[in-house]
Design a protein around this motif. Structure first.
Motif, short mmCIF file in Angstrom:
data_model
loop_
_atom_site.label_atom_id
_atom_site.label_comp_id
_atom_site.label_asym_id
_atom_site.label_seq_id
_atom_site.Cartn_x
_atom_site.Cartn_y
_atom_site.Cartn_z
N LEU A 1 0.85 -1.19 0.00
CA LEU A 1 0.00 0.00 0.00
C LEU A 1 0.89 1.24 0.00
O LEU A 1 2.05 1.17 0.40
CB LEU A 1 -0.89 0.04 1.25
CG LEU A 1 -2.02 -0.97 1.38
CD1 LEU A 1 -2.77 -0.74 2.69
CD2 LEU A 1 -2.98 -0.90 0.22
N THR A 2 0.31 2.36 -0.41
CA THR A 2 1.04 3.63 -0.34
C THR A 2 0.64 4.41 0.91
O THR A 2 1.11 5.51 1.13
CB THR A 2 0.78 4.50 -1.58
OG1 THR A 2 -0.62 4.72 -1.70
CG2 THR A 2 1.31 3.81 -2.84
N THR A 3 -0.25 3.83 1.72
CA THR A 3 -0.65 4.44 2.99
C THR A 3 -0.32 3.45 4.12
O THR A 3 -0.22 2.24 3.87
CB THR A 3 -2.16 4.75 3.02
OG1 THR A 3 -2.90 3.54 2.85
CG2 THR A 3 -2.54 5.75 1.94
N PRO A 4 -0.14 3.93 5.34
CA PRO A 4 0.25 3.04 6.44
C PRO A 4 -0.87 2.17 6.99
O PRO A 4 -0.65 1.39 7.92
CB PRO A 4 0.77 4.00 7.50
CG PRO A 4 0.07 5.29 7.23
CD PRO A 4 -0.13 5.33 5.75
N ASP A 5 -2.06 2.29 6.42
CA ASP A 5 -3.16 1.45 6.87
C ASP A 5 -4.13 1.24 5.72
O ASP A 5 -4.08 1.92 4.69
CB ASP A 5 -3.88 2.06 8.07
CG ASP A 5 -4.49 3.43 7.77
OD1 ASP A 5 -4.05 4.09 6.80
OD2 ASP A 5 -5.41 3.84 8.50
N GLY A 6 -4.99 0.26 5.88
CA GLY A 6 -5.96 -0.04 4.84
C GLY A 6 -6.89 -1.15 5.28
O GLY A 6 -6.91 -1.54 6.46
N LEU A 7 -7.61 -1.67 4.31
CA LEU A 7 -8.61 -2.70 4.57
C LEU A 7 -8.69 -3.61 3.36
O LEU A 7 -8.57 -3.15 2.23
CB LEU A 7 -9.96 -2.01 4.79
CG LEU A 7 -11.18 -2.85 5.13
CD1 LEU A 7 -11.07 -3.33 6.56
CD2 LEU A 7 -12.44 -2.02 4.96
#
Length: 130
Positions: free
Chosen positions: A90-96
């Protein structure tokens, strides 16, 4: 650990952040997840395809569809299980992530087995309490 069951097919997912594959300074966050699929039903099934929805920390959704998992289309007799580990950058530190597996019975019937929604969390997430 996240778990869902559809028509006797139990899907359990254990996600984890992989620090050594990540570069937060370059907006690269890598997550691994281990999936266990158990046939608690009374008929043989085969995993034919997968469908994932991957949502990053900004809410951008990516859909992934494909045949089988990790190059396999496992056949599960009643009581048998199949496990595999895969990953997601991912390019963000969190996700789903969430999705489904297309399963087929010996009689040729297809159905969707739910993959439970699970969160991808790294220690690099900035959270604030209001």
């Amino acid at each position: 650990m996240y778990k869902a069951e559809t028509r006797g097919i139990s899907v359990t997912v254990m996600p984890r952040f992989v620090e050594e594959e990540s570069s937060p300074g370059e907006s690269r966050y890598f997550f691994a997840y281990t999936v266990e699929i158990v046939n608690n039903g009374d008929e043989q099934v085969q995993l034919r395809a997968r469908h994932w929805r991957i949502i990053d920390g900004r809410g951008a959704c990516q859909e992934v569809r494909g045949t089988g998992v990790v190059g396999k289309q496992p056949v599960l007799e009643p009581g048998e299980s199949f496990s595999y580990t895969s990953g997601c950058p991912l390019t963000t530190p969190d996700g789903l992530m969430a999705g489904s597996y297309t399963m087929a019975t010996v009689a040729g019937e297809s159905f969707e087995a739910e993959i439970p929604a699970f969160s991808l969390d790294s220690p690099h997430v900035r959270r604030s309490l209001h």
